[in-house]
Design an enzyme around this catalytic site. Structure first.
Site, PDB file in Angstrom:
ATOM      1  N   LYS A 237       0.637  -0.956  -0.355  1.00 56.91           N
ATOM      2  CA  LYS A 237       0.259  -0.245  -0.236  1.00 56.91           C
ATOM      3  C   LYS A 237       0.753   1.191  -0.119  1.00 56.91           C
ATOM      4  CE  LYS A 237      -4.479  -1.320   1.107  1.00 56.91           C
ATOM      5  NZ  LYS A 237      -5.274  -2.189   2.487  1.00 56.91           N
ATOM      6  N   ARG A 271      -3.323 -10.062   5.376  1.00 55.84           N
ATOM      7  CA  ARG A 271      -4.103  -9.726   3.597  1.00 55.84           C
ATOM      8  C   ARG A 271      -2.905  -9.526   3.218  1.00 55.84           C
ATOM      9  NH1 ARG A 271      -6.025  -6.418  -0.053  1.00 55.84           N
ATOM     10  NH2 ARG A 271      -8.185  -8.072  -0.766  1.00 55.84           N
TER      11      ARG A 271
HETATM   12  N1  HH2 Z   1      -7.341  -3.407   1.732  1.00 49.14           N
HETATM   13  C1  HH2 Z   1      -8.004  -3.923   0.263  1.00 49.14           C
HETATM   14  C2  HH2 Z   1      -9.013  -4.336  -0.056  1.00 49.14           C
HETATM   15  N2  HH2 Z   1      -9.550  -5.572   0.684  1.00 49.14           N
HETATM   16  N3  HH2 Z   1      -9.985  -5.687   2.741  1.00 49.14           N
HETATM   17  C3  HH2 Z   1      -9.536  -5.828   4.407  1.00 49.14           C
HETATM   18  N4  HH2 Z   1     -10.006  -6.776   4.996  1.00 49.14           N
HETATM   19  N5  HH2 Z   1      -8.211  -5.406   4.540  1.00 49.14           N
HETATM   20  C4  HH2 Z   1      -7.847  -4.637   3.947  1.00 49.14           C
HETATM   21  O1  HH2 Z   1      -6.395  -3.305   4.381  1.00 49.14           O
HETATM   22  C5  HH2 Z   1      -8.265  -4.592   2.756  1.00 49.14           C
HETATM   23  C6  HH2 Z   1      -9.304  -5.327   2.203  1.00 49.14           C
HETATM   24  C7  HH2 Z   1      -7.466  -2.956  -0.698  1.00 49.14           C
HETATM   25  O2  HH2 Z   1      -6.605  -3.655  -2.272  1.00 49.14           O
HETATM   26  P1  HH2 Z   1      -6.518  -4.504  -2.864  1.00 49.14           P
HETATM   27  O3  HH2 Z   1      -7.327  -5.584  -3.202  1.00 49.14           O
HETATM   28  O4  HH2 Z   1      -5.216  -5.192  -3.182  1.00 49.14           O
HETATM   29  O5  HH2 Z   1      -6.635  -3.446  -3.714  1.00 49.14           O
HETATM   30  P2  HH2 Z   1      -8.115  -2.692  -4.858  1.00 49.14           P
HETATM   31  O6  HH2 Z   1      -8.826  -2.810  -3.525  1.00 49.14           O
HETATM   32  O7  HH2 Z   1      -7.131  -2.044  -6.307  1.00 49.14           O
HETATM   33  O8  HH2 Z   1      -8.547  -4.559  -5.323  1.00 49.14           O
END
Ligand code: HH2
Length: 292
Positions: A237, A271
């Protein structure tokens, strides 16, 4: 917190979390949740796993690398992301969940803020619901979670993905986010969700400046002290880029540091995108924690 007021066991005593046909142990070694974004636009892996066969191969590879569960999402929640209609989100995630559920030796979690997607995903074989709105978005989400009996991750976000990075403000970010999550957990229970099925997440990057994210990471032990299993999602992030420089692909060591910090503070789950490396991190932390 007065421990006598809560039926929850102390956070450092491992206990099983019922996940469909699986049981995850929370409170022992920090669990590794592998991220699988079936989206064209996720901030790190967008566009790579839109094809269901590529997504399934990635899920199996993450299991081989040591993932304890796989989190499948069909809508990016990166800052500024536009909402995805339910039909499109279902078209992205359901074929992948249907293909993986019978063969994966670990639980599948669905990362969604829509009740219909959560319901259909569980029917297709997902056994954990990861809601970045902590049941405050879709009014039907509480009922779906309660009826399925699936564990739910309640994550804190200030605002919505479209607006959350437009001047996030807190007087005391740790106290506010902890209090908000306690209320979200109480609200979930009032809607019929079993206390034992609730996990909480401070929402790294969701309506927070880099300094807020660092304070939340520093305070993982305060979230753990609520008694709910704590999930932390620092993977690749922008807070890491803010400290070390570099884009998402250059944030492996920063992610490892954040994961090590969270794991040693008692996080139940991290995660992450880089499963093999982060599994090594949490195993090493666990070995140190258990050293006699
Ligand atoms: N971060 C993201 C998405 N879902 N869920 C939880 N519980 N905690 C988090 O920190 C979290 C989450 C964002 O990351 P990512 O899925 O890699 O990216 P994107 O939202 O662009 O798909």
């Amino acid at each position: 917190m007065n421990p006598a007021a809560s039926p929850r066991p102390p956070h450092n005593v491992p206990r099983p979390l019922a996940c469909g046909r699986f049981q995850l142990m929370v409170g022992g070694r920090t669990l590794v949740m592998g991220i699988l974004n079936v989206t064209p636009d996720s901030f790190s892996d967008g566009g790579r796993y839109l094809d269901p066969s590529a997504a399934c191969a990635r899920a199996r590879a993450m299991v081989d690398e040591g993932a304890d569960l796989i989190d499948i999402g069909g809508e990016s929640t990166r800052p500024g992301a536009a909402p995805v209609p339910a039909g499109e989100e279902l078209r992205r995630v359901l074929p992948v969940i249907r293909a993986l559920a019978p063969i994966l030796p670990v639980p599948i979690s669905v990362d969604t803020r829509k009740a219909v997607v959560a319901r259909e995903a569980v029917a297709a074989g997902a056994s954990l619901i990861n809601d970045v709105t902590a049941l405050t978005g879709d009014p039907d989400m509480g009922d779906v979670v309660a009826r399925t009996g699936a564990p739910v991750i309640l994550m804190h976000m200030q605002g919505t993905p479209e607006t959350m990075q437009q001047g996030p403000r807190y007087a005391d970010v740790v106290t506010e986010v902890t209090g908000w999550l306690r209320e979200a957990a109480a609200g979930a229970q009032a809607r019929g969700v079993a206390e034992a099925q609730i996990l909480i997440d401070p929402g790294i990057g969701f309506g927070k400046r880099p300094g807020h994210n660092l304070q939340l990471l520093r305070a993982v032990d305060r979230f753990v002290a609520t008694g709910y299993p704590v999930v932390v999602g620092p993977s690749r992030k922008s807070v890491i880029g803010a400290v070390l420089g570099g884009g998402p692909d250059e944030r492996l060591m920063g992610t490892a540091a954040a994961v090590a910090w969270a794991a040693s503070a008692g996080a139940a789950m991290v995660r992450v995108h880089d499963v093999r490396a982060m599994r090594q991190v949490v195993e090493m932390i666990e070995a140190v924690r258990r050293a006699a």
